[in-house]
Design a protein around this motif. Structure first.
Motif, short mmCIF file in Angstrom:
data_model
loop_
_atom_site.label_atom_id
_atom_site.label_comp_id
_atom_site.label_asym_id
_atom_site.label_seq_id
_atom_site.Cartn_x
_atom_site.Cartn_y
_atom_site.Cartn_z
N MET A 1 -1.71 13.06 -0.93
CA MET A 1 -2.05 11.69 -0.50
C MET A 1 -2.35 11.69 1.00
O MET A 1 -1.66 11.07 1.80
CB MET A 1 -0.92 10.72 -0.85
N GLU B 1 0.82 -1.21 0.00
CA GLU B 1 0.00 0.00 0.00
C GLU B 1 0.86 1.26 0.00
O GLU B 1 0.56 2.22 -0.72
CB GLU B 1 -0.94 -0.01 1.20
N SER C 1 1.42 8.88 -6.67
CA SER C 1 1.90 10.26 -6.57
C SER C 1 2.86 10.58 -7.70
O SER C 1 2.75 11.62 -8.35
CB SER C 1 2.59 10.50 -5.23
N ARG D 1 0.93 4.11 -3.02
CA ARG D 1 0.77 5.55 -2.79
C ARG D 1 1.91 6.32 -3.44
O ARG D 1 1.68 7.36 -4.06
CB ARG D 1 0.71 5.85 -1.29
N TRP D 2 3.11 5.83 -3.28
CA TRP D 2 4.28 6.47 -3.89
C TRP D 2 4.17 6.46 -5.42
O TRP D 2 4.38 7.48 -6.07
CB TRP D 2 5.55 5.77 -3.45
N ASP E 1 -8.39 8.23 -0.11
CA ASP E 1 -7.01 8.27 0.36
C ASP E 1 -6.19 9.44 -0.15
O ASP E 1 -5.17 9.78 0.43
CB ASP E 1 -6.30 6.96 0.00
N GLY E 2 -6.62 10.04 -1.25
CA GLY E 2 -5.87 11.16 -1.79
C GLY E 2 -6.62 11.86 -2.90
O GLY E 2 -7.67 11.40 -3.34
N VAL F 1 -6.94 3.80 -2.51
CA VAL F 1 -5.95 2.71 -2.58
C VAL F 1 -6.44 1.57 -1.70
O VAL F 1 -6.81 1.78 -0.55
CB VAL F 1 -4.57 3.20 -2.09
#
Length: 80
Positions: free
Chosen positions: A24, A4, A12, A8-9, A35-36, A50
């Motif tokens: 995020m 997870e 982004s 996210r990385w 989540d973002g 996510v």
């Protein structure tokens, strides 16, 4: 890095590469939280949710629907 956190990385990085500003952090989307958020220079707002394999994917679909109903331009559900 967990799946997870890596997602996210990667999300982004992807949207920033397209010129979006990416936050995020949890954001309100109607009656749900996503989540973002990715914001384009033209004002487009994309809700980002996510989900890891142990999360409820159906709930993620509901969160994306709620974001669209709340005025987001698009919604992205990202999972492994």
């Amino acid at each position: 890095m967990t799946n997870e956190a890596w997602l996210r990385w990667a999300i982004s990085r992807y949207y920033r590469g397209l010129g979006y500003r990416v936050l995020m952090k949890p954001a309100r989307a109607g009656n749900a939280m996503v989540d973002g958020v990715a914001l384009s220079p033209e004002g487009e707002r994309i809700a980002i949710e996510v989900k890891s394999p142990r999360d409820d994917i159906v709930r993620g679909v509901g969160q994306c629907f709620e974001a669209l109903a709340a005025g987001y331009t698009r919604a992205a559900l990202v999972t492994t």
